[in-house]
Motif scaffolding. Structure first.
Motif, mmCIF file in Angstrom:
data_model
loop_
_atom_site.group_PDB
_atom_site.id
_atom_site.type_symbol
_atom_site.label_atom_id
_atom_site.label_comp_id
_atom_site.label_asym_id
_atom_site.label_seq_id
_atom_site.Cartn_x
_atom_site.Cartn_y
_atom_site.Cartn_z
ATOM 1 N N ARG A 84 0.869 -1.179 0.000
ATOM 2 C CA ARG A 84 0.000 0.000 0.000
ATOM 3 C C ARG A 84 0.908 1.232 0.000
ATOM 4 O O ARG A 84 1.178 1.829 1.043
ATOM 5 N N ASP A 86 0.933 4.392 -0.791
ATOM 6 C CA ASP A 86 0.568 5.687 -0.216
ATOM 7 C C ASP A 86 0.628 5.637 1.310
ATOM 8 O O ASP A 86 1.169 6.543 1.952
ATOM 9 N N ALA A 87 0.066 4.583 1.880
ATOM 10 C CA ALA A 87 0.129 4.420 3.332
ATOM 11 C C ALA A 87 1.571 4.227 3.795
ATOM 12 O O ALA A 87 1.965 4.728 4.856
ATOM 13 N N ALA A 89 4.253 5.498 2.399
ATOM 14 C CA ALA A 89 4.934 6.795 2.363
ATOM 15 C C ALA A 89 4.559 7.647 3.571
ATOM 16 O O ALA A 89 5.426 8.300 4.183
ATOM 17 N N ASP A 90 3.276 7.630 3.937
ATOM 18 C CA ASP A 90 2.837 8.427 5.086
ATOM 19 C C ASP A 90 3.452 7.913 6.380
ATOM 20 O O ASP A 90 3.950 8.700 7.206
ATOM 21 N N GLU A 121 2.176 -2.964 -7.066
ATOM 22 C CA GLU A 121 1.982 -2.102 -5.916
ATOM 23 C C GLU A 121 3.138 -2.213 -4.927
ATOM 24 O O GLU A 121 3.542 -1.219 -4.291
ATOM 25 N N GLU A 124 6.043 -0.272 -6.286
ATOM 26 C CA GLU A 124 5.879 1.155 -5.989
ATOM 27 C C GLU A 124 6.280 1.443 -4.542
ATOM 28 O O GLU A 124 6.876 2.482 -4.249
ATOM 29 N N VAL A 128 9.251 3.952 -2.821
ATOM 30 C CA VAL A 128 9.159 4.873 -1.687
ATOM 31 C C VAL A 128 10.425 4.790 -0.841
ATOM 32 O O VAL A 128 10.998 5.817 -0.438
#
Length: 273
Positions: A84, A86-87, A89-90, A121, A124, A128
């Protein structure tokens, strides 16, 4: 100085740890750093790197709390959900506010799909890490896992990867392949390192060929020592594992041993002097 580059703690009240249970009674309890600490002192280990034991934020939070209490913990390899991005990266941005968070690991060996690491995914998510200059601890326990290292190197040429437990060489088995060839191919990327950990020798002769092979393909400057406690409690305990690996490295020069026991981990994880 000796840096143990691969240690764990876990607390059954803090994280699910789905890989634990009655089927592994030797590990199915809470293990604290206070239990490990005298064993480090007894073997002259000055510092340690805590490595994630569960794909869960609770495990990472526990390691950071342990590091707050114990200055011997100089680095933490945490968890973010690589599938995941995006999660990931956060969460990574949050974790990196603490300079002790130097790397990321996922329990890839517990995922049924041996090609999980190549999913778009996940790829990706590795991007990160690469952009953040954060290391990746790669758990390769199957030949198929080890086969993927060149692909990861090609896709992410700036990603620093360390292969945990030397990708579980076939100690005690009749043949050395395919590990023998795959580890050489994996080592062709100078950013790929490996940990001399999780080998659990019954005697020096059983692990010596694999340690020598690792020295041939990586060199001491890309190898680091890891005690893998408390998994090592099922293989005679910290003292026995430390002594077995020390015997396998006994013929190296003092500078080469220093690389494996200290310098490589400091350089790879960017641990301050």
């Amino acid at each position: 100085m000796i840096i143990d580059a691969h240690q764990h703690v876990w607390d059954l009240d803090r994280s699910p740890y789905p890989w634990l249970g009655p089927h592994v009674p030797q590990w199915n309890r809470t293990f604290t750093f206070e239990e490990l600490q005298p064993q480090l002192v007894r073997n002259g280990v000055d510092a340690t790197v805590l490595v994630q034991s569960d794909d869960h934020d609770g495990d990472t939070d526990l390691m950071l709390e342990v590091a707050d209490r114990h200055p011997e913990v100089v680095a933490v390899v945490a968890y973010v959900p690589l599938d995941r991005p995006d999660a990931a990266a956060d969460r990574l941005a949050q974790l990196r506010k603490d300079p002790r968070v130097v790397g990321i690991r996922n329990l890839i060996h517990d995922i049924p799909d041996p090609d999980w690491i190549l999913r778009p995914e996940v790829d990706e998510g590795l991007g990160v890490l690469e952009r953040a200059d954060v290391t990746f601890d790669y758990v390769a326990v199957l030949p198929r896992h080890l086969e993927h290292v060149p692909t990861l190197s090609e896709r992410h040429p700036g990603l620093r990867i360390v292969i945990d437990h030397l990708a579980k060489p076939p100690i005690g088995e009749t043949g050395h392949e395919p590990w023998w060839s795959l580890i050489e191919t994996a080592a062709e990327n100078p950013l790929v390192h490996a940990k001399l950990s999780g080998l659990y020798p019954e005697d020096r002769e059983s692990i010596q060929p694999f340690v020598d092979r690792a020295l041939d393909v990586f060199g001491p400057a890309r190898l680091m020592y890891g005690g893998d406690w408390p998994i090592s409690t099922a293989a005679g305990g910290y003292d026995q594992v430390f002594a077995g690996l020390s015997a396998a490295l006994a013929d190296l020069s003092a500078p080469d041993r220093e690389q494996i026991y200290s310098t490589t981990a400091r350089r790879f994880y960017k641990i301050p002097e």
